[in-house]
Scaffold this active site. Structure first.
Site, short mmCIF file in Angstrom:
data_model
loop_
_atom_site.label_atom_id
_atom_site.label_comp_id
_atom_site.label_asym_id
_atom_site.label_seq_id
_atom_site.Cartn_x
_atom_site.Cartn_y
_atom_site.Cartn_z
N CYS A 12 0.85 -1.18 0.00
CA CYS A 12 0.00 0.00 0.00
C CYS A 12 0.89 1.24 0.00
CB CYS A 12 -0.91 0.00 1.22
SG CYS A 12 -0.02 0.16 2.80
N HIS A 133 -1.79 -5.12 19.01
CA HIS A 133 -1.12 -4.65 17.79
C HIS A 133 -0.42 -3.32 18.07
CE1 HIS A 133 -0.55 -3.30 13.65
NE2 HIS A 133 -0.76 -4.54 13.28
N GLU A 135 0.07 -0.72 16.28
CA GLU A 135 -0.70 0.45 15.83
C GLU A 135 -1.72 0.85 16.88
OE1 GLU A 135 -4.54 1.11 13.12
OE2 GLU A 135 -2.89 0.17 12.00
N SER A 228 1.47 -10.02 10.21
CA SER A 228 0.77 -8.92 9.54
C SER A 228 -0.73 -9.03 9.75
CB SER A 228 1.09 -8.94 8.04
OG SER A 228 0.20 -8.10 7.33
#
Length: 295
Positions: A12, A133, A135, A228
């Protein structure tokens, strides 16, 4: 054998930006041998990380930085990974004289800013995502009143106080179909929850593309790192439609038995998967199974 790629797959723009930034830093640093650090995994792909190490980067953890185990000096370079980092680390780095490059994805930044704005208005935060995670850890560190849920079922079990105002936020790689279920339920039941979704458009495109691919091909190969989040979600979505779905990190994990009696194979890849890995796997399948099936 028919081999078909998903309409949308692979890097991305956020991953491309982070990788390109590090490659540029490494190139510019050839004649000025400064120490180069990346905070955490730049992206969740071991091949990318190994490439960065070969270029001279050292991966460090937040706790190593905060504890002083890694001593960053003013001559050093530090890159913040695409997933971002915590408020504590940002505050620590403000006091540092090192050269800081922030490769945080723009969608992560927008969610983080939305959280801060919502709490400034007095809203309670409901965050949908994986609490483990990086993030999510980074984003929620900027807030105080946050409940994290991982699924539609979790949301059904969550007690909404009708006297409070809420803001719903999501992890950028969250399954958008599940998000739509939660959104529809909120719109039907509540008027005190504002919804802010910044699920990455590239993530959603890849999720829709693998749905289509899984219904068209006998076998689906998802290429992506096991760490991922978006790669694992591609597998989960595909596996719901086609039980002959397999998540692999590289060619060595490919099992020839998967292609027995298959006349078509679909290939997709997570947003952190380099094209060179995808090409290697595709070439192997074409070279070893086209003749076998006489196509």
């Amino acid at each position: 054998m028919i081999i078909k790629r998903a309409d949308k797959m692979g890097f991305c723009f956020g991953v491309s930006g982070a990788v390109n930034l590090c490659e540029k830093i490494a190139q510019n640093n050839k004649n000025f041998p400064q120490k180069m650090y990346i905070l955490g995994m730049l992206v969740h792909n071991k091949t990318v990380i190994n490439d960065m190490k070969e270029k001279g980067f050292e991966l460090i953890k937040e706790e190593e930085l905060l504890s002083g185990k890694i001593n960053i000096t003013k001559n050093d370079i530090l890159v913040i990974r695409a997933h971002g980092t915590t408020k504590e680390v940002y505050n620590f780095l403000k006091k540092s004289d090192c050269q800081i490059y922030d490769a945080t994805c723009i969608f992560v930044e927008k969610i983080r800013n939305a959280l801060i704005e919502a709490e400034n208005k007095g809203n309670h935060i409901i965050f949908i995502g994986d609490k483990n995670h990086p993030e999510v850890k980074g984003i929620i560190s900027f807030g105080k009143n946050i409940d994290i849920i991982a699924s539609f079922e979790d949301f059904l079990d969550f007690k909404i106080d009708l006297s409070k105002r809420y803001t719903l936020l999501t992890q950028t790689t969250f399954n958008k179909e599940i998000f739509f279920k939660i959104k529809d339920y909120i719109l039907e039941k509540y008027n005190n929850i504002e919804i802010f979704s910044k699920i990455c458009g590239a993530t959603y495109e890849r999720q829709r593309a693998v749905e289509k691919l899984a219904s068209e091909c006998d076998v689906i190969i998802i290429v992506g790192d096991k760490a991922s989040s978006n790669s694992k979600k591609l597998f989960e979505i595909s596996n719901e439609i086609n039980k002959n779905s397999y998540l692999i990190e590289n060619l060595s994990q490919l099992d020839s038995n998967w292609f027995d009696n298959a006349s078509s194979v679909g290939i997709t890849a997570g947003a952190s998967t380099p094209e060179k890995i995808i090409i290697e796997i595709e070439k192997f399948i074409r070279g070893n199974f086209d003749d076998k099936h006489g196509l």
